[in-house]
Design an enzyme around this catalytic site. Sequence first.
Site, PDB file in Angstrom:
ATOM      1  N   CYS A 179       0.848  -1.195   0.000  1.00  0.00           N
ATOM      2  CA  CYS A 179       0.000   0.000   0.000  1.00  0.00           C
ATOM      3  C   CYS A 179       0.879   1.239   0.000  1.00  0.00           C
ATOM      4  O   CYS A 179       1.858   1.316   0.750  1.00  0.00           O
ATOM      5  CB  CYS A 179      -0.910  -0.007   1.231  1.00  0.00           C
ATOM      6  N   HIS A 222      -9.697  -3.222  -1.631  1.00  0.00           N
ATOM      7  CA  HIS A 222      -8.599  -2.532  -0.943  1.00  0.00           C
ATOM      8  C   HIS A 222      -8.971  -1.066  -0.704  1.00  0.00           C
ATOM      9  O   HIS A 222      -8.799  -0.533   0.403  1.00  0.00           O
ATOM     10  CB  HIS A 222      -7.332  -2.642  -1.792  1.00  0.00           C
ATOM     11  N   GLU A 223      -9.496  -0.403  -1.753  1.00  0.00           N
ATOM     12  CA  GLU A 223      -9.868   1.012  -1.618  1.00  0.00           C
ATOM     13  C   GLU A 223     -11.127   1.182  -0.767  1.00  0.00           C
ATOM     14  O   GLU A 223     -11.271   2.182  -0.050  1.00  0.00           O
ATOM     15  CB  GLU A 223     -10.081   1.637  -3.003  1.00  0.00           C
TER      16      GLU A 223
END
Length: 267
Positions: A179, A222-223
């Site tokens: 990330c 993920h977002e």
Amino acid sequence: YTLPRNPTKVQPPVAASTTTTTTVTTPLPPSSSLQLYSYKYSESWVGTHLPLVSLDDLSNGEEGDEDTDRCYWKTMSRWPDPILRRPADNVPPEWFGSSTLVNVCQMIQCTAIHNGAVGLAAQQCGINARIIYVQQSQNIGVSPSPAKYSSGNEPTIFINPKIIERSSEDQLRIWTEECLVLPPTFNATVLRDNWIVVDYTDVKGDPHVCTLYGERSRCFQHEYDHDRGILILDHISYEEMENDIMRSIESISIPLDDGLRRYGHEE
């Protein structure tokens, strides 16, 4: 969010690697007095302390830095910035169809492209708006032109998104993710749904439902975590974290608008 390693099927889940280490140059104060703001985690990684920015702020002239083709981008936060733990608020109805919302969505996409990310949540830049950008599948792994904010039939901007359906548990995939808001020395092994159905709104205010598969599904998840103040750190145990400094930071409570909460990790 950057491209991860190739996925595997869950047979069974495996633990994340714990071989990565970071040299910490700043002594860790007692947890009761730890200052997370601009915290120097290592020689190459210093945390940020971004202000919370509203759509009102952005409509009143606050802009990002300019890149090529008048593509404005915002500074991304760096862990352990407390802003990363603040869930974003829904975009109110009055903003749909406005030039401000269009410009903010373009800014988020520009920020992703500028940083080499295939996905980004507005929350990662301190923007208090539930907006997620996910690169089109044919461009994943490619650097698109900043001028091309949207093309093709796949949605790239998801406003006020909600996952309304998921693939079955036996289709879960294991991914090793990194990330951009976390130290580059760190990665985590996480489980993601193979496909998801997303309910969202576009910049005009029109509702949509779409299904995301494989890489786009995982990227969106993920977002979507970021949008709710969740990091990939929350998908692993304390033992799987990089070192004692990271474990100490992730056990701290910080004040947010809605009261005191742990900085992040929940076992």
